[in-house]
Design a protein around this motif. Structure first.
Motif, PDB file in Angstrom:
ATOM      1  N   GLU A 168     -24.945  80.640-110.406  1.00 22.27           N
ATOM      2  CA  GLU A 168     -24.788  81.420-109.153  1.00 22.27           C
ATOM      3  C   GLU A 168     -23.496  81.202-108.736  1.00 22.27           C
ATOM      4  OE1 GLU A 168     -27.403  82.972-105.106  1.00 22.27           O
ATOM      5  OE2 GLU A 168     -27.754  81.125-106.029  1.00 22.27           O
ATOM      6  N   PRO A 199     -18.952  87.963-115.543  1.00 28.07           N
ATOM      7  CA  PRO A 199     -18.797  87.842-114.090  1.00 28.07           C
ATOM      8  C   PRO A 199     -17.357  88.329-113.645  1.00 28.07           C
ATOM      9  CG  PRO A 199     -19.465  85.586-114.905  1.00 28.07           C
ATOM     10  CD  PRO A 199     -19.087  86.553-116.032  1.00 28.07           C
ATOM     11  N   HIS A 239     -20.793  80.188-110.555  1.00 21.21           N
ATOM     12  CA  HIS A 239     -19.799  80.739-111.213  1.00 21.21           C
ATOM     13  C   HIS A 239     -20.056  82.203-111.623  1.00 21.21           C
ATOM     14  CE1 HIS A 239     -19.396  76.264-112.049  1.00 21.21           C
ATOM     15  NE2 HIS A 239     -18.141  76.786-112.602  1.00 21.21           N
ATOM     16  N   GLY A 240     -20.936  82.932-110.885  1.00 20.51           N
ATOM     17  CA  GLY A 240     -21.009  84.623-111.073  1.00 20.51           C
ATOM     18  C   GLY A 240     -21.910  84.887-111.984  1.00 20.51           C
ATOM     19  N   TYR A 241     -22.577  83.930-112.883  1.00 23.23           N
ATOM     20  CA  TYR A 241     -23.343  84.699-113.822  1.00 23.23           C
ATOM     21  C   TYR A 241     -24.703  85.049-113.320  1.00 23.23           C
ATOM     22  CZ  TYR A 241     -20.176  82.910-117.377  1.00 23.23           C
ATOM     23  OH  TYR A 241     -19.152  82.546-118.108  1.00 23.23           O
ATOM     24  N   ARG A 280     -18.925  93.825-112.175  1.00 22.69           N
ATOM     25  CA  ARG A 280     -20.340  94.286-111.711  1.00 22.69           C
ATOM     26  C   ARG A 280     -20.704  95.616-112.136  1.00 22.69           C
ATOM     27  NH1 ARG A 280     -21.306  91.082-105.955  1.00 22.69           N
ATOM     28  NH2 ARG A 280     -20.948  89.018-106.651  1.00 22.69           N
ATOM     29  N   ARG A 324     -26.613  86.689-109.480  1.00 25.30           N
ATOM     30  CA  ARG A 324     -26.674  86.866-108.071  1.00 25.30           C
ATOM     31  C   ARG A 324     -28.105  87.252-107.545  1.00 25.30           C
ATOM     32  NH1 ARG A 324     -23.130  91.031-110.273  1.00 25.30           N
ATOM     33  NH2 ARG A 324     -24.634  92.754-109.562  1.00 25.30           N
ATOM     34  N   CYS A 363     -25.288  88.552-114.798  1.00 26.81           N
ATOM     35  CA  CYS A 363     -24.013  89.202-115.229  1.00 26.81           C
ATOM     36  C   CYS A 363     -23.620  88.530-116.520  1.00 26.81           C
ATOM     37  CB  CYS A 363     -22.913  88.881-114.133  1.00 26.81           C
ATOM     38  SG  CYS A 363     -23.785  89.632-112.296  1.00 26.81           S
TER      39      CYS A 363
END
Length: 305
Positions: A103, A130, A105-107, A133, A109, A127
């Motif tokens: 979460e 990342p 590192h954007g992988y 989106r 949400r 994702c």
């Protein structure tokens, strides 16, 4: 099967030996103990994982493997901590830490949302790239659904107003009130919880029921008899709205007015029981020493004009 993955380059081959590699100079030779790839082209049941994830410099090995597993799952598959802990040997603590890495590192949400039934659920979006989106990451791939922004969710949650509480039934209105009657009625309602703990009333409920209790007390009933009439023979099942039950009893069981006065008249003065100083008989009357008979004898007759 003859299905082809359109998102994979048709001439993709493993990097071997002396070919250029992003992580080492072109002139570097293969290490004797390094890995050698024996690759076969996948035609079904495969997932494309980017090197930015598989070779991420900051993610733990558990987080990388967990991200690969989640990206391989179909839409709607459960990915909660308990579900993943039941699937893998790692415990809930380590899996929760890995999910927080992904979460951060954007992988992943993760947002908390309220369902129409009022339950709070966690919505998870995976994702594979990342930072992108809304845009597809390759030919034939569909964009991941965007997550609702937290500020918008917080703004819409208060709009779900709780159901309004129904008003209590009306209670009888007394024909005459006095501070003593109001005080006695309040004491009756406050003492109901001693008869049955389920009859614990709020201040608002007691204020609504007080006039009805005053209407009973002005009918020459004692506070004890009113309390017994309201708290006696209660149902065995839980009382959802005890104040509504009491309001119904105050109306349905209201005794008639005494025959000696009208509803608008104040209640008669009830003198205490005394013993006459002259005849020693018990009496009720305004004179504190003599009964009405002895008082008439002691008073001189009116003089004739």
């Amino acid at each position: 099967m003859n299905t082809q993955n359109t998102s994979v380059s048709p001439h993709a081959q493993s990097r071997n030996g002396d070919k250029n590699h992003a992580s080492r100079p072109a002139h570097t030779t293969r290490h004797p103990g390094g890995v050698t790839h024996d690759n076969a082209r996948h035609t079904a049941r495969f997932t494309v994982i980017g090197n930015h994830l598989a070779q991420h410099p900051d993610l733990s090995l558990l987080a990388i493997g967990l991200a690969c597993h989640i990206q391989s799952l179909p839409n709607g598959a459960p990915v909660g901590i308990k579900t993943l802990a039941a699937r893998f040997p790692e415990g809930p603590t380590r899996i929760a830490a890995a999910l927080r890495e992904l979460e951060a590192h954007g992988y992943l949400r993760r947002t908390r949302e309220r369902t129409p039934a009022g339950r709070i659920v966690t919505r998870t979006v995976s994702c594979n790239q990342p930072g992108r989106r809304d845009a597809p990451s390759g030919p034939g791939e569909t964009p991941s659904p965007p997550a609702r922004p937290p500020t918008r969710r917080a703004a819409t949650a208060p709009q779900q107003e709780p159901a309004r509480r129904r008003a209590l039934p009306a209670v009888p209105k007394p024909g005459y009130t006095s501070p003593d009657l109001l005080r006695a009625a309040t004491d009756v309602l406050a003492g109901l919880r001693r008869e049955d703990p389920r009859l614990l009333l709020s201040a608002a409920d007691a204020e609504h029921l007080t006039p009805g209790v005053v209407a009973w007390l002005e009918r020459d009933l004692t506070p004890t008899s009113v309390r017994k009439a309201l708290a006696g023979d209660l149902p065995m099942e839980p009382l959802i709205r005890p104040a509504a039950l009491l309001a119904h009893r105050l109306t349905a069981k209201l005794p008639p007015l005494p025959p000696y006065r009208a509803p608008e008249q104040p209640p008669p003065v009830r003198h205490p029981l005394r013993n006459c100083d002259a005849c020693d008989h018990a009496y009720r009357g305004p004179d504190p020493h003599h009964c009405p008979g002895c008082l008439a004898v002691r008073q001189p007759p009116p003089t004739a004009l």
